[in-house]
Design a protein around this motif. Sequence first.
Motif, PDB file in Angstrom:
ATOM      1  N   THR A  47      -3.184   2.148 -11.645  1.00 39.49           N
ATOM      2  CA  THR A  47      -3.869   0.935 -12.089  1.00 39.49           C
ATOM      3  C   THR A  47      -2.820  -0.102 -12.458  1.00 39.49           C
ATOM      4  O   THR A  47      -1.880   0.197 -13.204  1.00 39.49           O
ATOM      5  CB  THR A  47      -4.762   1.228 -13.315  1.00 39.49           C
ATOM      6  N   ILE A  48      -2.988  -1.312 -11.928  1.00 44.01           N
ATOM      7  CA  ILE A  48      -2.112  -2.437 -12.278  1.00 44.01           C
ATOM      8  C   ILE A  48      -2.878  -3.339 -13.225  1.00 44.01           C
ATOM      9  O   ILE A  48      -4.008  -3.729 -12.937  1.00 44.01           O
ATOM     10  CB  ILE A  48      -1.694  -3.246 -11.035  1.00 44.01           C
ATOM     11  N   HIS A  49      -2.258  -3.662 -14.354  1.00 45.69           N
ATOM     12  CA  HIS A  49      -2.835  -4.608 -15.310  1.00 45.69           C
ATOM     13  C   HIS A  49      -2.160  -5.957 -15.089  1.00 45.69           C
ATOM     14  O   HIS A  49      -0.942  -6.074 -15.234  1.00 45.69           O
ATOM     15  CB  HIS A  49      -2.603  -4.145 -16.752  1.00 45.69           C
ATOM     16  N   GLY A  50      -2.954  -6.960 -14.696  1.00 49.73           N
ATOM     17  CA  GLY A  50      -2.410  -8.293 -14.456  1.00 49.73           C
ATOM     18  C   GLY A  50      -1.855  -8.911 -15.730  1.00 49.73           C
ATOM     19  O   GLY A  50      -2.390  -8.702 -16.814  1.00 49.73           O
ATOM     20  N   GLY A  51      -0.781  -9.635 -15.590  1.00 46.43           N
ATOM     21  CA  GLY A  51      -0.146 -10.309 -16.720  1.00 46.43           C
ATOM     22  C   GLY A  51      -0.763 -11.675 -16.973  1.00 46.43           C
ATOM     23  O   GLY A  51      -1.887 -11.950 -16.553  1.00 46.43           O
ATOM     24  N   PRO A  52      -0.008 -12.556 -17.629  1.00 48.15           N
ATOM     25  CA  PRO A  52      -0.544 -13.872 -17.983  1.00 48.15           C
ATOM     26  C   PRO A  52      -0.723 -14.808 -16.789  1.00 48.15           C
ATOM     27  O   PRO A  52      -1.445 -15.788 -16.875  1.00 48.15           O
ATOM     28  CB  PRO A  52       0.489 -14.425 -18.966  1.00 48.15           C
ATOM     29  N   THR A  53      -0.071 -14.489 -15.666  1.00 48.79           N
ATOM     30  CA  THR A  53      -0.218 -15.309 -14.456  1.00 48.79           C
ATOM     31  C   THR A  53      -0.547 -14.406 -13.269  1.00 48.79           C
ATOM     32  O   THR A  53      -0.316 -13.200 -13.302  1.00 48.79           O
ATOM     33  CB  THR A  53       1.077 -16.092 -14.144  1.00 48.79           C
ATOM     34  N   ASP A  54      -1.061 -14.994 -12.203  1.00 44.12           N
ATOM     35  CA  ASP A  54      -1.358 -14.233 -10.996  1.00 44.12           C
ATOM     36  C   ASP A  54      -0.071 -13.618 -10.442  1.00 44.12           C
ATOM     37  O   ASP A  54       1.020 -14.183 -10.612  1.00 44.12           O
ATOM     38  CB  ASP A  54      -1.959 -15.140  -9.919  1.00 44.12           C
ATOM     39  N   ALA A  55      -0.201 -12.477  -9.774  1.00 44.93           N
ATOM     40  CA  ALA A  55       0.935 -11.812  -9.138  1.00 44.93           C
ATOM     41  C   ALA A  55       0.474 -11.280  -7.783  1.00 44.93           C
ATOM     42  O   ALA A  55      -0.725 -11.156  -7.523  1.00 44.93           O
ATOM     43  CB  ALA A  55       1.447 -10.675 -10.012  1.00 44.93           C
ATOM     44  N   THR A  56       1.434 -10.953  -6.935  1.00 43.72           N
ATOM     45  CA  THR A  56       1.136 -10.397  -5.624  1.00 43.72           C
ATOM     46  C   THR A  56       2.018  -9.173  -5.402  1.00 43.72           C
ATOM     47  O   THR A  56       3.242  -9.288  -5.369  1.00 43.72           O
ATOM     48  CB  THR A  56       1.395 -11.428  -4.508  1.00 43.72           C
ATOM     49  N   LEU A  57       1.381  -8.008  -5.255  1.00 41.28           N
ATOM     50  CA  LEU A  57       2.098  -6.775  -4.944  1.00 41.28           C
ATOM     51  C   LEU A  57       2.415  -6.780  -3.452  1.00 41.28           C
ATOM     52  O   LEU A  57       1.516  -6.952  -2.627  1.00 41.28           O
ATOM     53  CB  LEU A  57       1.229  -5.569  -5.301  1.00 41.28           C
ATOM     54  N   ILE A  58       3.710  -6.589  -3.113  1.00 42.80           N
ATOM     55  CA  ILE A  58       4.087  -6.636  -1.700  1.00 42.80           C
ATOM     56  C   ILE A  58       4.654  -5.312  -1.190  1.00 42.80           C
ATOM     57  O   ILE A  58       4.791  -5.143   0.024  1.00 42.80           O
ATOM     58  CB  ILE A  58       5.090  -7.771  -1.405  1.00 42.80           C
ATOM     59  N   ASN A  59       4.965  -4.369  -2.079  1.00 45.21           N
ATOM     60  CA  ASN A  59       5.533  -3.114  -1.612  1.00 45.21           C
ATOM     61  C   ASN A  59       5.467  -2.063  -2.709  1.00 45.21           C
ATOM     62  O   ASN A  59       5.590  -2.386  -3.894  1.00 45.21           O
ATOM     63  CB  ASN A  59       6.996  -3.319  -1.197  1.00 45.21           C
ATOM     64  N   VAL A  60       5.274  -0.814  -2.298  1.00 46.76           N
ATOM     65  CA  VAL A  60       5.353   0.337  -3.201  1.00 46.76           C
ATOM     66  C   VAL A  60       6.172   1.389  -2.479  1.00 46.76           C
ATOM     67  O   VAL A  60       5.859   1.749  -1.338  1.00 46.76           O
ATOM     68  CB  VAL A  60       3.956   0.902  -3.534  1.00 46.76           C
ATOM     69  N   THR A  61       7.242   1.866  -3.119  1.00 51.05           N
ATOM     70  CA  THR A  61       8.098   2.876  -2.508  1.00 51.05           C
ATOM     71  C   THR A  61       8.342   4.014  -3.487  1.00 51.05           C
ATOM     72  O   THR A  61       8.078   3.888  -4.689  1.00 51.05           O
ATOM     73  CB  THR A  61       9.461   2.283  -2.094  1.00 51.05           C
ATOM     74  N   THR A  62       8.856   5.101  -2.955  1.00 49.78           N
ATOM     75  CA  THR A  62       9.324   6.223  -3.753  1.00 49.78           C
ATOM     76  C   THR A  62      10.472   6.887  -3.002  1.00 49.78           C
ATOM     77  O   THR A  62      10.488   6.890  -1.755  1.00 49.78           O
ATOM     78  CB  THR A  62       8.207   7.241  -4.060  1.00 49.78           C
TER      79      THR A  62
END
Length: 148
Positions: A47-62
Motif C-alpha cells: 500500500t502506498i500512502h500519498g504525501g502532501p502532493t501528487d506523485a507518480t510511481l514509475i518503477n519497482v525493483t528488488t
Amino acid sequence: MMTMRGIFAVTALVGVAACAQPQQLSVEKAWVRLAAVKGGPAAGYFTIHGGPTDATLINVTTDVAIRSEMHESMSAGGVSSMKPTARVEIPAKTDVVFAPGGRHVMLFDVNPGIKPGERTITFTLTFADGTRILQNAAVVGAGDTGTK
C-alpha cells in the motif's frame, strides 16, 4: 458565551492542528507471493500512502529478481487478464493499494533460494520526481494470502 478557559482550549487545538506535519509519501504492508510453479513469476503487493502532493510511481525493483513489471489485472466479459503499466498515479493524501486481483508487481526469475517465511526481501519504489523508497516485504508461499 464562551469562557476564557474555552477560548484557550479552542486556540490551543487550532495551534496544534496548524503545526501538524503533512503526511509523507510512504509504503507499508508489503509482501510477495512466490510462484506455484518452479520458475514462474512471483507477485508483489503493498500500500502506498500519498504525501502532501501528487506523485507518480514509475518503477519497482528488488535485488532478488532479474526483472520486475508493474501490472494491472482486469476482468471483461467474464475473462480475467492483466497488462503491464509504466506508471501509477498516486494522488495526494490518497492510498493506492497493490493487491491480488488488481495492481501488482510481477517478479521474474526470482532467486530460487528465496523461501516462504525465511526472510524478507526489499523493494525499491522509484517515483518520477526521483524519490526512492525502500520497503521490506514478507515472503509467502503460493496460495497464501499474506495477511498473517
